[in-house]
Design an enzyme around this catalytic site. Structure first.
Site, PDB file in Angstrom:
ATOM      1  N   ASP A  12      27.728 -26.367 -39.867  1.00 43.25           N
ATOM      2  CA  ASP A  12      28.536 -25.558 -38.934  1.00 43.25           C
ATOM      3  C   ASP A  12      29.711 -26.411 -38.425  1.00 43.25           C
ATOM      4  O   ASP A  12      29.820 -26.686 -37.234  1.00 43.25           O
ATOM      5  CB  ASP A  12      27.673 -25.034 -37.775  1.00 43.25           C
ATOM      6  N   ASP A  17      29.457 -32.600 -38.565  1.00 43.42           N
ATOM      7  CA  ASP A  17      29.242 -31.934 -39.857  1.00 43.42           C
ATOM      8  C   ASP A  17      30.339 -32.356 -40.824  1.00 43.42           C
ATOM      9  O   ASP A  17      30.084 -32.558 -42.020  1.00 43.42           O
ATOM     10  CB  ASP A  17      29.321 -30.417 -39.697  1.00 43.42           C
ATOM     11  N   ASN A  41      28.440 -24.457 -33.937  1.00 42.05           N
ATOM     12  CA  ASN A  41      29.339 -25.120 -32.979  1.00 42.05           C
ATOM     13  C   ASN A  41      30.484 -24.201 -32.571  1.00 42.05           C
ATOM     14  O   ASN A  41      30.900 -24.179 -31.413  1.00 42.05           O
ATOM     15  CB  ASN A  41      29.914 -26.393 -33.596  1.00 42.05           C
ATOM     16  N   THR A 125      22.632 -29.065 -41.231  1.00 41.44           N
ATOM     17  CA  THR A 125      23.174 -29.783 -40.076  1.00 41.44           C
ATOM     18  C   THR A 125      23.685 -28.827 -38.990  1.00 41.44           C
ATOM     19  O   THR A 125      24.436 -29.236 -38.116  1.00 41.44           O
ATOM     20  CB  THR A 125      24.303 -30.748 -40.505  1.00 41.44           C
ATOM     21  N   PHE A 166      20.918 -28.816 -29.424  1.00 38.87           N
ATOM     22  CA  PHE A 166      21.804 -27.683 -29.727  1.00 38.87           C
ATOM     23  C   PHE A 166      21.373 -26.874 -30.959  1.00 38.87           C
ATOM     24  O   PHE A 166      21.284 -25.640 -30.898  1.00 38.87           O
ATOM     25  CB  PHE A 166      23.258 -28.150 -29.901  1.00 38.87           C
ATOM     26  N   ASN A 167      21.158 -27.533 -32.115  1.00 36.11           N
ATOM     27  CA  ASN A 167      20.912 -26.771 -33.350  1.00 36.11           C
ATOM     28  C   ASN A 167      19.673 -25.891 -33.241  1.00 36.11           C
ATOM     29  O   ASN A 167      19.620 -24.798 -33.817  1.00 36.11           O
ATOM     30  CB  ASN A 167      20.753 -27.713 -34.555  1.00 36.11           C
ATOM     31  N   HIS A 239      24.887 -37.697 -35.460  1.00 33.01           N
ATOM     32  CA  HIS A 239      23.811 -36.702 -35.636  1.00 33.01           C
ATOM     33  C   HIS A 239      23.711 -36.206 -37.089  1.00 33.01           C
ATOM     34  O   HIS A 239      22.702 -36.401 -37.765  1.00 33.01           O
ATOM     35  CB  HIS A 239      24.067 -35.506 -34.725  1.00 33.01           C
ATOM     36  N   ASP A 240      24.750 -35.500 -37.524  1.00 40.28           N
ATOM     37  CA  ASP A 240      24.650 -34.849 -38.833  1.00 40.28           C
ATOM     38  C   ASP A 240      24.675 -35.835 -40.012  1.00 40.28           C
ATOM     39  O   ASP A 240      23.914 -35.656 -40.975  1.00 40.28           O
ATOM     40  CB  ASP A 240      25.761 -33.789 -38.962  1.00 40.28           C
TER      41      ASP A 240
HETATM   42  C1  BDR Z   1      24.004 -31.153 -33.249  1.00 36.33           C
HETATM   43  O1  BDR Z   1      24.663 -30.150 -32.484  1.00 36.33           O
HETATM   44  C2  BDR Z   1      25.960 -29.940 -32.959  1.00 36.33           C
HETATM   45  O2  BDR Z   1      26.847 -29.803 -31.887  1.00 36.33           O
HETATM   46  C3  BDR Z   1      26.281 -31.108 -33.854  1.00 36.33           C
HETATM   47  O3  BDR Z   1      27.139 -30.698 -34.915  1.00 36.33           O
HETATM   48  C4  BDR Z   1      24.942 -31.536 -34.377  1.00 36.33           C
HETATM   49  O4  BDR Z   1      24.592 -30.806 -35.539  1.00 36.33           O
HETATM   50  C5  BDR Z   1      23.631 -32.300 -32.320  1.00 36.33           C
HETATM   51  O5  BDR Z   1      22.762 -31.836 -31.331  1.00 36.33           O
HETATM   52 CA    CA Z   2      26.223 -29.561 -36.836  1.00 36.81          CA
END
Ligand code: BDR
Ligand code: CA
Length: 314
Positions: A12, A17, A41, A125, A166-167, A239-240
């Site tokens: 996303d 990403d 996102n 991701t 978040f994801n 993260h990703d």
């Molecule tokens: C995840 O949330 C999104 O904002 C980032 O792209 C990542 O995948 C981190 O919590």
């Molecule tokens: Ca992401």
């Protein structure tokens, strides 16, 4: 070279990403079959366009399929405060060099799983909506995938709500469906991604590669430094890219084989991942929960891959 890993990256984009896409497109070990983009996102109109913009930056033509424009169930949440209204912080990234491929993300995943039974690796991701829909359409997909590596969840605290990462928050029901599907899955949540950070010094090294791709990656990684200071992280968590690198180099990571589930109902805890690493209940393991990383090796591997854009990589 040994056989490459047939892979689809479901994302996303999203700044981190975008770095994962650059890494996947650069890695000689990966046969990048497609990039699929879901809303997350930012909205789908941005994520499906950004995936192609980042591939244009990478100089690669890889099929991009649009996926879900909203979660399987529940309200939509976005993270444009972190990623910018366009999802790429308004940075000067090239326009897409090719149109979206015909068809949906979930059908692209299903079709690839039949072409590469037992071999296809799916790196997710973003919210797990596209994979959730694919599994709902054809539950036998779980047995055809070599594995899924997902960035999502946390055993401790959230980064969107106090409880949720978040994801997972963006589509808890999809994540729960995936975790119950029987698919082989490794979860790279905040437990590991907050340990897989780039310091300002690492970012300077990346910048020094001097290519447009490395400079873009350095700029987006830099934007995470201040945001994450509040979590006590000494740099910018990747993260990703963490999920992408786990798919390539699992030897750099530590993990526990355990049960994980998603709270879909809680008033305060919707989207929370619940991990059974130690309880007396000893629920049957359904995932590899990734807990740690060799940070120095992670940084080297990331820089090695991004250095390939200038022909500086090995
Ligand atoms: C995840 O949330 C999104 O904002 C980032 O792209 C990542 O995948 C981190 O919590
Ligand atoms: Ca992401």
């Amino acid at each position: 070279m040994e056989r490459r890993i047939p892979m689809i990256l479901d994302c996303d984009p999203g700044i981190d990403d975008a770095v994962a896409i650059l890494l996947a497109a650069a890695a000689p070990e990966i046969e990048l079959l497609a990039v699929t983009a879901a809303a997350g996102n930012v909205g789908l109109e941005h994520t499906s366009r950004n995936a192609r913009r980042v591939l244009a930056l990478a100089g690669r033509q890889v099929p991009v399929y649009a996926g879900a424009s909203r979660p399987m169930f529940g309200p939509q949440v976005t993270a444009d405060a972190v990623h910018g209204a366009d999802g790429l912080l308004g940075l000067p990234v090239p326009e897409p060099a090719f149109p979206l491929s015909q068809g949906t993300a979930w059908d692209a995943i299903l079709q690839a799983s039949k072409r590469y039974p037992g071999e296809l690796v799916l790196v997710v991701t973003g919210p797990m909506t596209d994979l959730g829909i694919a599994l709902a359409k054809d539950p036998s997909l779980a047995g055809r995938l070599a594995g899924v590596v997902a960035m999502g969840g946390a055993s401790d605290f959230g980064n969107d709500t106090p409880a949720a990462e978040f994801n997972i928050l963006a589509d808890p029901e999809a994540a729960e469906l995936v975790l119950r599907s029987g698919v082989r899955i490794a979860m790279c949540g905040l437990d590991v991604t907050h340990k897989a950070y780039f310091t300002r010094e690492d970012i300077r090294r990346l910048e020094a590669l001097g290519t447009p791709q490395a400079r873009f990656a350095a700029a987006v990684i830099e934007s995470g430094v201040d945001i994450h200071r509040r979590y006590g992280v000494e740099g910018s968590p990747m993260h990703d890219p963490c999920a992408l690198l786990y798919a390539l180099r699992p030897d750099l990571f530590t993990q526990v084989h355990c049960w994980a589930g998603v709270e879909c109902k809680g008033r305060l805890t919707r989207g929370r991942t619940v991990i059974d690493a130690y309880s007396d209940a000893k629920r049957t393991p359904n995932c590899h929960w990734v807990t740690g990383v060799d940070r120095a090796a992670f940084v080297e591997e990331t820089i090695r891959l991004l250095a390939r854009y200038g022909g500086q990589g090995e």
